[in-house]
Scaffold this active site. Structure first.
Site, PDB file in Angstrom:
ATOM      1  N   TYR A 109      55.369  76.499  25.636  1.00 11.22           N
ATOM      2  CA  TYR A 109      55.731  77.366  24.513  1.00 11.22           C
ATOM      3  C   TYR A 109      56.137  78.728  25.055  1.00 11.22           C
ATOM      4  O   TYR A 109      55.462  79.291  25.926  1.00 11.22           O
ATOM      5  CB  TYR A 109      54.546  77.556  23.553  1.00 11.22           C
ATOM      6  CG  TYR A 109      54.847  78.571  22.464  1.00 11.22           C
ATOM      7  CD1 TYR A 109      55.366  78.153  21.248  1.00 11.22           C
ATOM      8  CD2 TYR A 109      54.661  79.936  22.681  1.00 11.22           C
ATOM      9  CE1 TYR A 109      55.691  79.076  20.266  1.00 11.22           C
ATOM     10  CE2 TYR A 109      54.992  80.865  21.703  1.00 11.22           C
ATOM     11  CZ  TYR A 109      55.503  80.429  20.499  1.00 11.22           C
ATOM     12  OH  TYR A 109      55.826  81.345  19.535  1.00 11.22           O
ATOM     13  N   GLU A 197      61.959  82.246  19.729  1.00 11.95           N
ATOM     14  CA  GLU A 197      60.989  81.219  20.099  1.00 11.95           C
ATOM     15  C   GLU A 197      61.675  80.003  20.713  1.00 11.95           C
ATOM     16  O   GLU A 197      62.700  79.550  20.207  1.00 11.95           O
ATOM     17  CB  GLU A 197      60.233  80.805  18.831  1.00 11.95           C
ATOM     18  CG  GLU A 197      58.921  80.129  19.090  1.00 11.95           C
ATOM     19  CD  GLU A 197      58.201  79.839  17.778  1.00 11.95           C
ATOM     20  OE1 GLU A 197      57.195  80.501  17.513  1.00 11.95           O
ATOM     21  OE2 GLU A 197      58.652  78.962  17.037  1.00 11.95           O
TER      22      GLU A 197
END
Ligand code: GDP
Ligand code: MN
Length: 389
Positions: A109, A197
């Protein structure tokens, strides 16, 4: 402001972040053709919506032949996507991407946002990326790294390398991952983003680093500097009332309660919501018509509030300063004539020319029986709460 994944992928790719190629499609036939174009190997079909959680909702599908590509596209284009990020009504799907499927060895992530408590931009990274990242953050917060960096200098090489090592990258991958993070920081800062992101960032089984999902949100207050980004907006992904409010320059946020609020000034709007709660009911929205409210603005605001079927009563709480009370009272009467107040509308006006305003409201009583004048804020809150009880 949000944009679609395919647009974010393009933006990331232009800034040196490795992203697999993808084809944007709008029909089942186009999806099948795109599958063929990628040589008939495994592909991924992904719905393009302004919300995450698609994987778990069945809107990210690996397909191995043309039939599967068709089926996936058919399903996605005929269903609204509902996930923990959308609310029960979900979002419509009209665009998909088809991309060559990658063989994933590990998911990471990578995110960037503004950490308001530290008052700076922050890199967020985890070696436990993928669809469970929210769970990881909740249950094992120590597995989520947070590294503040300087908003003008950007993410420094030593910071990025340190994060790459902490994530478990080795050898030449340390440099590659660090470069990718620095490029993401560049995109984040140069576009005035509020969130960027990559989840997941993956290492493929043949050792390549790839961003296979991309998301970016922008600060609306900086959009005037980025007309190319503003032009990417897809209104079909936003709630109709939000789009209307934006066009009318109203600050509107829908909530779950039954009392619609029409207020001028954000601070007054907050205290209006507070006093509604204090008297035992819930606000249906936050709507700030701004200091210089006009008759047209008030009419559009009423139309927006009244099209929310949860609204059982409206509290108008206006402090007449820049716009004087008598003008506002006239605007309310005009709005009542034009829109028709189907629910009780309790009005609390205070400020310049309030006496004249009360006379105007009183004179309109016969014509607009659901218009209820109040003497002060407490009186107004009690009356509107009683009206929806
Ligand atoms: P999200 O659920 O909306 O965040 O959508 P993502 O694009 O992140 O996809 C969800 C999940 O699908 C990812 O975490 C991956 O595990 C999986 N996925 C997406 N693309 C591929 C792919 O090309 N190959 C494989 N094997 N899995 C993929
Ligand atoms: Mn994702």
């Amino acid at each position: 402001m949000k944009i679609h994944e395919y647009q974010a992928r393009q933006l990331f790719s232009e800034n040196g972040i490795p992203v697999p190629s993808a084809q944007v499609v709008r029909t089942v036939d186009e999806a099948a053709a795109a599958f063929g174009q990628f040589g008939g190997q495994m592909c991924v079909v992904k719905a393009q919506v302004y919300a995450g959680g698609r994987g778990k909702a069945g809107f990210v599908k690996l397909v191995h032949n043309e039939d599967e590509a068709r089926q996936a596209a058919q399903f996605m284009l005929t269903h609204r996507m509902t996930s923990y990020q959308t609310g029960p009504e979900g979002v419509p799907v009209s665009v998909l991407i088809v991309a060559p499927g990658v063989q994933i060895a590990k998911e990471y992530y990578l995110g960037m946002t503004i950490d308001r408590s530290r008052q700076t931009v922050t890199l967020i990274a985890s070696s436990e990326g993928g669809v469970e990242i929210e769970e990881v953050a909740k249950k094992s917060p120590e597995k989520v790294l947070k590294i503040p960096f300087h908003p003008l200098l950007g993410l420094q090489s030593y910071q990025a390398r340190d994060v790459a090592i902490q994530l478990g990258f080795e050898d030449k991958m340390v440099g590659e991952a660090a470069k990718l993070m620095m490029n993401l920081a560049k995109v984040f800062i140069s576009t005035d983003a509020s969130l960027a992101e990559i989840n997941p960032l993956v290492i493929t089984t043949d050792g390549k680093l790839l961003a296979i999902d991309a998301q970016i949100n922008f600060d609306d207050n900086a959009l005037f500097r980025h007309q190319n980004i503003e032009a990417m907006a897809d209104e079909s992904q936003e709630r109709e009332l939000d789009v209307r409010a934006k066009k009318a320059n109203l600050n509107y946020i829908a909530l779950d309660g039954s009392i619609g609020c029409l207020v001028n000034g954000a601070g007054l709007a907050m205290s209006t919501m507070d006093i509604i709660k204090l008297h035992g009911a819930e606000p249906a929205n936050f709507l700030d018509v701004g200091g210089g409210v006009t008759a047209e603005g008030a009419i559009e605001a009423f139309k927006i509030i009244l099209s929310d079927t949860n609204v059982k009563g409206i509290l108008v709480n206006i402090f007449g300063g820049i716009a004087k009370c008598d003008l506002i009272a006239e605007a309310l009467v005009k709005a009542g004539r034009e829109v028709g107040f189907k629910v009780p509308v309790v009005v609390r006006l205070e400020g310049t020319n309030v006496v004249r305003a009360r006379e105007i409201l009183k004179a309109a009583q016969g014509e607009l029986p659901t218009l209820i004048p109040a003497t002060d804020l407490t009186d107004a809150a009690k009356k509107v709460v009683a009206a929806v009880a």
